[in-house]
Design a protein around this motif. Structure first.
Motif, PDB file in Angstrom:
ATOM      1  N   VAL A  96       6.498  25.188   7.540  1.00 16.58           N
ATOM      2  CA  VAL A  96       7.061  24.602   6.320  1.00 16.58           C
ATOM      3  C   VAL A  96       7.673  23.239   6.612  1.00 16.58           C
ATOM      4  CG1 VAL A  96       8.847  24.883   4.546  1.00 16.58           C
ATOM      5  CG2 VAL A  96       7.373  26.817   5.169  1.00 16.58           C
ATOM      6  N   ARG A  97       8.356  23.102   7.736  1.00 19.06           N
ATOM      7  CA  ARG A  97       8.954  21.808   8.097  1.00 19.06           C
ATOM      8  C   ARG A  97       7.884  20.725   8.188  1.00 19.06           C
ATOM      9  NH1 ARG A  97       9.235  18.472  12.050  1.00 19.06           N
ATOM     10  NH2 ARG A  97       8.080  19.790  13.503  1.00 19.06           N
ATOM     11  N   THR A  98       6.772  21.024   8.858  1.00 13.80           N
ATOM     12  CA  THR A  98       5.729  20.008   9.015  1.00 13.80           C
ATOM     13  C   THR A  98       5.084  19.666   7.672  1.00 13.80           C
ATOM     14  OG1 THR A  98       4.016  21.643   9.575  1.00 13.80           O
ATOM     15  CG2 THR A  98       5.249  20.659  11.405  1.00 13.80           C
ATOM     16  N   LEU A  99       4.930  20.650   6.801  1.00 13.52           N
ATOM     17  CA  LEU A  99       4.373  20.399   5.473  1.00 13.52           C
ATOM     18  C   LEU A  99       5.292  19.489   4.668  1.00 13.52           C
ATOM     19  CD1 LEU A  99       2.286  20.916   3.219  1.00 13.52           C
ATOM     20  CD2 LEU A  99       3.579  22.992   2.651  1.00 13.52           C
ATOM     21  N   ARG A 100       6.574  19.777   4.686  1.00 13.67           N
ATOM     22  CA  ARG A 100       7.529  18.961   3.921  1.00 13.67           C
ATOM     23  C   ARG A 100       7.637  17.547   4.482  1.00 13.67           C
ATOM     24  NH1 ARG A 100      11.768  23.853   2.903  1.00 13.67           N
ATOM     25  NH2 ARG A 100      10.823  24.541   0.954  1.00 13.67           N
ATOM     26  N   GLU A 101       7.629  17.417   5.791  1.00 11.54           N
ATOM     27  CA  GLU A 101       7.662  16.076   6.401  1.00 11.54           C
ATOM     28  C   GLU A 101       6.437  15.269   5.994  1.00 11.54           C
ATOM     29  OE1 GLU A 101       8.133  15.985  10.642  1.00 11.54           O
ATOM     30  OE2 GLU A 101      10.219  16.622  10.536  1.00 11.54           O
ATOM     31  N   PHE A 102       5.277  15.898   6.050  1.00  8.91           N
ATOM     32  CA  PHE A 102       4.058  15.213   5.647  1.00  8.91           C
ATOM     33  C   PHE A 102       4.133  14.802   4.185  1.00  8.91           C
ATOM     34  CE2 PHE A 102       0.061  15.508   3.346  1.00  8.91           C
ATOM     35  CZ  PHE A 102      -0.586  14.416   3.890  1.00  8.91           C
ATOM     36  N   TYR A 103       4.562  15.712   3.321  1.00  9.41           N
ATOM     37  CA  TYR A 103       4.623  15.433   1.893  1.00  9.41           C
ATOM     38  C   TYR A 103       5.545  14.245   1.598  1.00  9.41           C
ATOM     39  CZ  TYR A 103       5.240  16.061  -3.091  1.00  9.41           C
ATOM     40  OH  TYR A 103       5.299  15.854  -4.445  1.00  9.41           O
ATOM     41  N   GLU A 104       6.645  14.164   2.302  1.00 11.34           N
ATOM     42  CA  GLU A 104       7.555  13.032   2.123  1.00 11.34           C
ATOM     43  C   GLU A 104       6.854  11.727   2.517  1.00 11.34           C
ATOM     44  OE1 GLU A 104      11.688  11.449   4.076  1.00 11.34           O
ATOM     45  OE2 GLU A 104      11.541  13.590   3.634  1.00 11.34           O
ATOM     46  N   LYS A 105       6.167  11.715   3.641  1.00 11.11           N
ATOM     47  CA  LYS A 105       5.432  10.522   4.089  1.00 11.11           C
ATOM     48  C   LYS A 105       4.312  10.176   3.118  1.00 11.11           C
ATOM     49  CE  LYS A 105       6.296  11.413   8.977  1.00 11.11           C
ATOM     50  NZ  LYS A 105       5.664  11.789  10.258  1.00 11.11           N
ATOM     51  N   LEU A 106       3.618  11.190   2.621  1.00 11.29           N
ATOM     52  CA  LEU A 106       2.541  10.970   1.658  1.00 11.29           C
ATOM     53  C   LEU A 106       3.082  10.326   0.391  1.00 11.29           C
ATOM     54  CD1 LEU A 106      -0.430  11.421   0.748  1.00 11.29           C
ATOM     55  CD2 LEU A 106       0.314  13.659  -0.105  1.00 11.29           C
ATOM     56  N   GLY A 107       4.198  10.848  -0.103  1.00  8.53           N
ATOM     57  CA  GLY A 107       4.811  10.294  -1.308  1.00  8.53           C
ATOM     58  C   GLY A 107       5.199   8.836  -1.132  1.00  8.53           C
ATOM     59  N   LEU A 108       5.784   8.502   0.014  1.00  6.97           N
ATOM     60  CA  LEU A 108       6.163   7.118   0.281  1.00  6.97           C
ATOM     61  C   LEU A 108       4.936   6.213   0.359  1.00  6.97           C
ATOM     62  CD1 LEU A 108       8.983   7.652   2.944  1.00  6.97           C
ATOM     63  CD2 LEU A 108       9.254   6.830   0.580  1.00  6.97           C
ATOM     64  N   CYS A 109       3.890   6.693   1.007  1.00  7.63           N
ATOM     65  CA  CYS A 109       2.650   5.930   1.131  1.00  7.63           C
ATOM     66  C   CYS A 109       2.051   5.645  -0.245  1.00  7.63           C
ATOM     67  CB  CYS A 109       1.657   6.684   2.002  1.00  7.63           C
ATOM     68  SG  CYS A 109       0.018   5.917   2.094  1.00  7.63           S
ATOM     69  N   LEU A 110       1.912   6.678  -1.055  1.00  6.39           N
ATOM     70  CA  LEU A 110       1.297   6.517  -2.372  1.00  6.39           C
ATOM     71  C   LEU A 110       2.176   5.690  -3.301  1.00  6.39           C
ATOM     72  CD1 LEU A 110      -0.317  10.024  -2.905  1.00  6.39           C
ATOM     73  CD2 LEU A 110      -1.424   7.892  -2.177  1.00  6.39           C
ATOM     74  N   ASP A 111       3.490   5.882  -3.214  1.00  3.53           N
ATOM     75  CA  ASP A 111       4.408   5.098  -4.026  1.00  3.53           C
ATOM     76  C   ASP A 111       4.261   3.609  -3.705  1.00  3.53           C
ATOM     77  OD1 ASP A 111       6.565   4.968  -5.974  1.00  3.53           O
ATOM     78  OD2 ASP A 111       7.843   4.390  -4.276  1.00  3.53           O
ATOM     79  N   GLY A 112       4.098   3.301  -2.415  1.00  3.02           N
ATOM     80  CA  GLY A 112       3.911   1.907  -1.994  1.00  3.02           C
ATOM     81  C   GLY A 112       2.630   1.303  -2.538  1.00  3.02           C
ATOM     82  N   LEU A 113       1.696   2.143  -2.949  1.00  5.21           N
ATOM     83  CA  LEU A 113       0.436   1.679  -3.539  1.00  5.21           C
ATOM     84  C   LEU A 113       0.463   1.752  -5.066  1.00  5.21           C
ATOM     85  CD1 LEU A 113      -1.991   3.510  -1.093  1.00  5.21           C
ATOM     86  CD2 LEU A 113      -1.489   1.056  -1.143  1.00  5.21           C
ATOM     87  N   GLY A 114       1.627   2.118  -5.615  1.00  4.15           N
ATOM     88  CA  GLY A 114       1.747   2.243  -7.066  1.00  4.15           C
ATOM     89  C   GLY A 114       1.084   3.494  -7.609  1.00  4.15           C
ATOM     90  N   LEU A 115       1.003   4.534  -6.771  1.00  2.15           N
ATOM     91  CA  LEU A 115       0.350   5.779  -7.156  1.00  2.15           C
ATOM     92  C   LEU A 115       1.362   6.924  -7.176  1.00  2.15           C
ATOM     93  CD1 LEU A 115      -2.772   5.363  -4.872  1.00  2.15           C
ATOM     94  CD2 LEU A 115      -2.673   4.981  -7.339  1.00  2.15           C
ATOM     95  N   LYS A 116       1.079   7.927  -7.988  1.00  2.00           N
ATOM     96  CA  LYS A 116       1.937   9.106  -8.067  1.00  2.00           C
ATOM     97  C   LYS A 116       1.188  10.290  -7.483  1.00  2.00           C
ATOM     98  CE  LYS A 116       2.142   8.606 -12.464  1.00  2.00           C
ATOM     99  NZ  LYS A 116       2.312   8.666 -13.902  1.00  2.00           N
ATOM    100  N   VAL A 117       1.956  11.304  -7.077  1.00  2.00           N
ATOM    101  CA  VAL A 117       1.368  12.556  -6.596  1.00  2.00           C
ATOM    102  C   VAL A 117       2.083  13.703  -7.304  1.00  2.00           C
ATOM    103  CG1 VAL A 117       2.870  12.680  -4.548  1.00  2.00           C
ATOM    104  CG2 VAL A 117       0.683  13.874  -4.556  1.00  2.00           C
ATOM    105  N   VAL A 118       1.285  14.626  -7.842  1.00  2.00           N
ATOM    106  CA  VAL A 118       1.825  15.765  -8.578  1.00  2.00           C
ATOM    107  C   VAL A 118       1.179  17.042  -8.050  1.00  2.00           C
ATOM    108  CG1 VAL A 118       2.292  14.411 -10.665  1.00  2.00           C
ATOM    109  CG2 VAL A 118       0.094  15.582 -10.421  1.00  2.00           C
ATOM    110  N   PRO A 119       1.878  18.180  -8.190  1.00  2.00           N
ATOM    111  CA  PRO A 119       1.295  19.449  -7.713  1.00  2.00           C
ATOM    112  C   PRO A 119       0.184  19.946  -8.628  1.00  2.00           C
ATOM    113  CG  PRO A 119       3.420  19.840  -8.741  1.00  2.00           C
ATOM    114  CD  PRO A 119       3.232  18.354  -8.699  1.00  2.00           C
ATOM    115  N   SER A 120      -0.745  20.652  -8.044  1.00  2.00           N
ATOM    116  CA  SER A 120      -1.789  21.329  -8.806  1.00  2.00           C
ATOM    117  C   SER A 120      -1.132  22.428  -9.624  1.00  2.00           C
ATOM    118  CB  SER A 120      -2.809  21.937  -7.845  1.00  2.00           C
ATOM    119  OG  SER A 120      -3.620  22.860  -8.524  1.00  2.00           O
ATOM    120  N   PRO A 121      -1.540  22.615 -10.871  1.00  2.00           N
ATOM    121  CA  PRO A 121      -1.002  23.728 -11.658  1.00  2.00           C
ATOM    122  C   PRO A 121      -1.232  25.079 -10.972  1.00  2.00           C
ATOM    123  CG  PRO A 121      -2.225  22.222 -13.071  1.00  2.00           C
ATOM    124  CD  PRO A 121      -2.471  21.784 -11.651  1.00  2.00           C
TER     125      PRO A 121
END
Length: 132
Positions: A96-121
């Motif tokens: 879980v720690r590695t998943l959350r760390e990755f997700y935080e990095k992914l969010g920052l990366c996509l935000d820097g590109l003007g993109l959003k990330v949302v969970p699958s329903p």
């Protein structure tokens, strides 16, 4: 920067810079595959035969500025295949720690590109990456 400006290859470069998570050979335009071999199941096996507990995530473009993610926890076997499987309690925190760390990095990366990330329903309301 939006995806209109960022090509698939540029996105691959940006996503690969997050760390050793992106599997570019399993990704395609508008669909990106990530995984993490978080915990070795048995270090006694030869390196090429080792199995791991971890997670994988698929990121799919839903609109020109929004990606949707879906992740699964499980077991990476000696044949190099992911199997959805309950992670043993003693390894859950690390996975879980590695998943959350990755997700935080992914969010920052996509935000820097003007993109959003949302969970699958399909993940439902309460999942490991829900806002606390």
């Amino acid at each position: 920067m939006t995806t209109e400006k960022a090509t698939h290859h540029q996105l691959l470069r940006k996503l690969a810079a997050i760390g050793p998570y992106l599997r570019s050979e399993m990704s395609a335009e508008s669909r990106y595959f990530f995984d993490c071999l978080a915990v070795c199941a048995s270090a006694k096996a030869a390196p090429e035969l080792r199995e791991f507990w971890g997670w994988w995530m698929i990121l799919t473009m839903k609109t020109e500025d929004t990606f949707e993610f879906h992740y699964t926890l499980g077991f990476y076997d000696a044949a190099g295949e992911w199997k959805p499987q309950a992670v043993p309690k003693k390894h859950q925190d690390e996975v879980v720690r590695t998943l959350r760390e990755f997700y935080e990095k992914l969010g920052l990366c996509l935000d820097g590109l003007g993109l959003k990330v949302v969970p699958s329903p399909a993940l439902g309301e309460s999942h490991l990456l829900s806002a606390a």
